[in-house]
Design a protein around this motif. Structure first.
Motif, mmCIF file in Angstrom:
data_model
loop_
_atom_site.group_PDB
_atom_site.id
_atom_site.type_symbol
_atom_site.label_atom_id
_atom_site.label_comp_id
_atom_site.label_asym_id
_atom_site.label_seq_id
_atom_site.Cartn_x
_atom_site.Cartn_y
_atom_site.Cartn_z
ATOM 1 N N HIS A 1 0.850 -1.185 0.000
ATOM 2 C CA HIS A 1 0.000 0.000 0.000
ATOM 3 C C HIS A 1 0.886 1.234 0.000
ATOM 4 O O HIS A 1 1.840 1.326 0.772
ATOM 5 C CB HIS A 1 -0.894 -0.008 1.241
ATOM 6 C CG HIS A 1 -1.760 1.201 1.368
ATOM 7 N ND1 HIS A 1 -2.867 1.415 0.570
ATOM 8 C CD2 HIS A 1 -1.687 2.276 2.195
ATOM 9 C CE1 HIS A 1 -3.443 2.555 0.899
ATOM 10 N NE2 HIS A 1 -2.749 3.092 1.887
ATOM 11 N N GLY A 2 0.604 2.170 -0.886
ATOM 12 C CA GLY A 2 1.313 3.441 -0.896
ATOM 13 C C GLY A 2 0.572 4.449 -0.043
ATOM 14 O O GLY A 2 -0.435 5.005 -0.491
ATOM 15 N N PRO A 3 1.030 4.710 1.182
ATOM 16 C CA PRO A 3 0.281 5.589 2.088
ATOM 17 C C PRO A 3 0.039 6.994 1.540
ATOM 18 O O PRO A 3 -1.055 7.543 1.713
ATOM 19 C CB PRO A 3 1.152 5.630 3.347
ATOM 20 C CG PRO A 3 1.880 4.327 3.328
ATOM 21 C CD PRO A 3 2.172 4.084 1.876
ATOM 22 N N ALA A 4 1.022 7.601 0.882
ATOM 23 C CA ALA A 4 0.827 8.952 0.357
ATOM 24 C C ALA A 4 -0.084 8.952 -0.859
ATOM 25 O O ALA A 4 -0.694 9.969 -1.179
ATOM 26 C CB ALA A 4 2.179 9.582 0.004
ATOM 27 N N LEU A 5 -0.189 7.814 -1.528
ATOM 28 C CA LEU A 5 -1.049 7.678 -2.702
ATOM 29 C C LEU A 5 -2.417 7.128 -2.349
ATOM 30 O O LEU A 5 -3.357 7.240 -3.133
ATOM 31 C CB LEU A 5 -0.387 6.736 -3.715
ATOM 32 C CG LEU A 5 1.008 7.138 -4.207
ATOM 33 C CD1 LEU A 5 1.663 5.980 -4.939
ATOM 34 C CD2 LEU A 5 0.913 8.360 -5.101
ATOM 35 N N ASN A 6 -2.486 6.478 -1.177
ATOM 36 C CA ASN A 6 -3.702 5.796 -0.726
ATOM 37 C C ASN A 6 -4.177 4.796 -1.781
ATOM 38 O O ASN A 6 -5.355 4.737 -2.139
ATOM 39 C CB ASN A 6 -4.813 6.796 -0.404
ATOM 40 C CG ASN A 6 -5.939 6.146 0.391
ATOM 41 O OD1 ASN A 6 -5.732 5.172 1.112
ATOM 42 N ND2 ASN A 6 -7.145 6.683 0.261
ATOM 43 N N ALA A 7 -3.214 4.017 -2.290
ATOM 44 C CA ALA A 7 -3.519 3.047 -3.342
ATOM 45 C C ALA A 7 -2.457 1.951 -3.334
ATOM 46 O O ALA A 7 -1.317 2.191 -2.923
ATOM 47 C CB ALA A 7 -3.552 3.722 -4.708
#
Length: 371
Positions: free
Chosen positions: A317-323
């Protein structure tokens, strides 16, 4: 040897990590902090403020200044053309052009300073000793600690404590003094954010770390957020995205081979690597955006029309991308941006798209402004 409590080394800051409430895990032969407050919170803090990472497991090595030419026989980087206090990213290659490790080399006033990965450092040292000319100085420094201060506010913090830090630009380094401790400071890192890597004597590491952590912009950050940050930045992890079977061209790291080295060759595996530069590799490392919310992990297979065509080497999960995002190796014919693929996760096929990397914009500060 498997990591067990009996054979794990401890970092110079081990007691401080425990005092700060870190959850400790085995990694690269050490007991290391994976998180303090939580991976997502630590990730976002580094993206917006400044995070302090203990990366003292990395191998720090010194060579004489004139070791640049011998090192070029096993590294594809241009070291003889490296200016003083400049840093070069390169790779240790085997005779087939496969990557044994990726690393950083800095030309200092009196020597060459190299930083290699912690999990491979002893193998790297043995390999270099075997392949470099007899008598070549290779001085491994386990008595040095390495801290990384990363994030958009890192420059404000370090300039406050070590005047002169702000004058360094990305991939430049120099000697600075932090709270009376002599340090070698590089404006570099592994998060995609602006920041510094700070080499100091191990016995001074706690003093410097506490001084940094006393600044309001700084929090301690663990391995978990370090991994999610480097994934969003599209940075490969050795042993996962890079292996002895993968070449720099396949790994999308051709930028690390300078024009002179491409013309002259003369490095390990040059015939294969230069052939791939000329004709293209059969496979490439690509970035994937995963449809939906379910993350994919290393080892998942990449599928096209029901056939397995590649494999995921990093994902999450990419936290800054939320994806969910991932890196994978796929045939070169399927590596173009916008190519639609599927990834199999526990028998379920998830739709994915090949996208450019980095997934999240890098914020390096180069000469003349932001990258």
């Amino acid at each position: 040897m498997a990591d067990t409590a009996e054979n794990l080394d401890t970092l110079p800051l081990d007691s401080l990590h425990r005092e700060l409430g870190a959850r400790m895990v085995p990694f690269a032969g050490y007991t290391m902090p994976i998180q303090y407050e939580g991976i997502i919170a630590e990730h976002q803090w580094t993206r917006t403020s400044a995070g302090l990472f203990d990366v003292s497991h990395m191998g720090q090595i010194l060579f004489d200044r004139d070791a640049d030419a011998p090192l070029e026989a096993i590294l594809p980087g241009d070291l003889t053309g490296l200016a003083e206090n400049a840093i070069r990213y390169s790779m240790l290659l085997n005779d087939q052009g496969g990557i044994l490790d990726d690393l950083m080399v800095t030309r200092r006033a009196n020597d060459l300073y190299m930083v290699v990965n912690g999990a491979t450092k002893h193998d790297d040292i043995a390999d270099m000793k075997a392949r470099l000319p007899a008598g070549t100085r290779l001085d491994y420094r386990p008595d040095w600690a390495l801290l990384a201060l990363q994030g958009p506010k890192a420059v404000d913090v370090l300039e406050r404590l070590a005047p002169g830090a702000a004058a360094l630009s990305f991939m430049r380094a120099g000697p600075l003094t932090i709270d009376g401790v002599e340090a070698w400071v590089s404006r570099s890192g592994y998060t995609g954010e602006d920041g510094y890597e700070i080499s100091i004597p191990a016995d001074a590491a706690e003093k410097v770390a506490r001084r940094l952590l006393a600044q309001p912009e700084v929090k301690p950050i663990g391995l978990g957020a370090r991994d999610s940050l480097r994934l969003e930045a599209g940075l490969p992890l050795y042993g996962h995205d890079l292996t002895p079977e993968i070449t720099p061209v396949e790994a999308a790291l051709s930028f690390a081979i300078s024009k002179r080295r491409k013309a002259e060759g003369g490095f390990a595996g040059a015939e294969r690597v230069l052939g791939q530069l000329l004709n293209g590799p059969e496979r490439k490392r690509v970035g994937l955006r995963i449809d939906g919310r379910q993350p994919v992990r290393e080892g998942a297979t990449v599928v096209v029309n029901g056939a397995t065509v590649g494999n995921v080497t990093s994902g999450g999960h990419g936290p800054a991308l939320n994806a969910p995002i991932a890196m994978a190796y796929v045939p070169a014919a399927l590596a173009a941006d916008g190519t639609r693929l599927q990834v199999e996760v526990r028998g379920k096929l998830l739709d994915a798209t090949v996208v450019p990397m980095p997934f999240f914009p890098k914020n390096y500060v180069r000469q003349g402004g932001k990258a």
